[in-house]
Motif scaffolding. Structure first.
Motif, PDB file in Angstrom:
ATOM      1  N   VAL A  22       0.857  -1.181   0.000  1.00  0.00           N
ATOM      2  CA  VAL A  22       0.000   0.000   0.000  1.00  0.00           C
ATOM      3  C   VAL A  22       0.893   1.232   0.000  1.00  0.00           C
ATOM      4  O   VAL A  22       1.778   1.380   0.842  1.00  0.00           O
ATOM      5  N   GLN A  23       0.656   2.087  -0.938  1.00  0.00           N
ATOM      6  CA  GLN A  23       1.464   3.296  -1.053  1.00  0.00           C
ATOM      7  C   GLN A  23       0.609   4.491  -0.660  1.00  0.00           C
ATOM      8  O   GLN A  23      -0.448   4.720  -1.222  1.00  0.00           O
ATOM      9  N   LEU A  24       1.045   5.200   0.347  1.00  0.00           N
ATOM     10  CA  LEU A  24       0.319   6.377   0.803  1.00  0.00           C
ATOM     11  C   LEU A  24       0.939   7.629   0.200  1.00  0.00           C
ATOM     12  O   LEU A  24       2.123   7.882   0.340  1.00  0.00           O
ATOM     13  N   PRO A  32       1.081  11.805   0.003  1.00  0.00           N
ATOM     14  CA  PRO A  32       0.940  12.830   1.050  1.00  0.00           C
ATOM     15  C   PRO A  32      -0.509  13.269   1.250  1.00  0.00           C
ATOM     16  O   PRO A  32      -0.942  13.521   2.373  1.00  0.00           O
ATOM     17  N   GLY A  33      -1.274  13.331   0.187  1.00  0.00           N
ATOM     18  CA  GLY A  33      -2.681  13.733   0.313  1.00  0.00           C
ATOM     19  C   GLY A  33      -3.500  12.709   1.075  1.00  0.00           C
ATOM     20  O   GLY A  33      -4.290  13.054   1.958  1.00  0.00           O
ATOM     21  N   SER A  34      -3.321  11.424   0.744  1.00  0.00           N
ATOM     22  CA  SER A  34      -4.094  10.397   1.432  1.00  0.00           C
ATOM     23  C   SER A  34      -3.640  10.249   2.887  1.00  0.00           C
ATOM     24  O   SER A  34      -4.442   9.942   3.761  1.00  0.00           O
ATOM     25  N   LEU A  35      -2.367  10.484   3.150  1.00  0.00           N
ATOM     26  CA  LEU A  35      -1.871  10.444   4.522  1.00  0.00           C
ATOM     27  C   LEU A  35      -2.479  11.581   5.336  1.00  0.00           C
ATOM     28  O   LEU A  35      -2.864  11.387   6.500  1.00  0.00           O
TER      29      LEU A  35
END
Length: 113
Positions: A57-59, A61-64
């Motif tokens: 899963v790659q987060l 910056p926006g989704s984090l």
């Protein structure tokens, strides 16, 4: 109003029939297509294949940022609810204690007179 509603005669099932139709033309495949003989020792099962690697899963910056904001909002909402429940319990306990003191005072005054 409380009497049972009987369906009209054209929709009511007859006593000899059922609303559920029996299952027909069902054939089952054999559980095992291999031929075992009792004299042959069973062979060990082959080792399981390596699990298929899944992409990590790659987060971004926006989704984090969205996940952190959502978590913070949930903590604040749950904390507010829990604190309000604790406050309601404390207020109830204090009012019951005050009522007990007032009743005790009234009963003691009655005995003295």
């Amino acid at each position: 109003m409380f009497t049972p509603k009987i369906p009209p005669p054209d929709t009511a099932p007859t006593p000899g029939t059922s609303l559920v139709q029996p299952l027909t033309d069902i054939t089952h495949a054999p559980a095992c297509t291999c031929h075992h003989s009792r004299s042959v020792a069973p062979t060990p099962a082959p080792a399981p294949a390596a699990p298929v690697s899944r992409p990590a899963v790659q987060l971004t910056p926006g989704s984090l940022l969205v996940a952190a904001a959502g978590g913070t909002a949930m903590v604040l909402i749950i904390g507010t609810v829990l604190v309000s429940m604790l406050l309601a319990t404390a207020i109830t306990a204090a009012s019951v204690a005050i009522c007990a003191v007032v009743l005790r005072s009234l009963l003691n005054n009655q005995k003295g007179n």
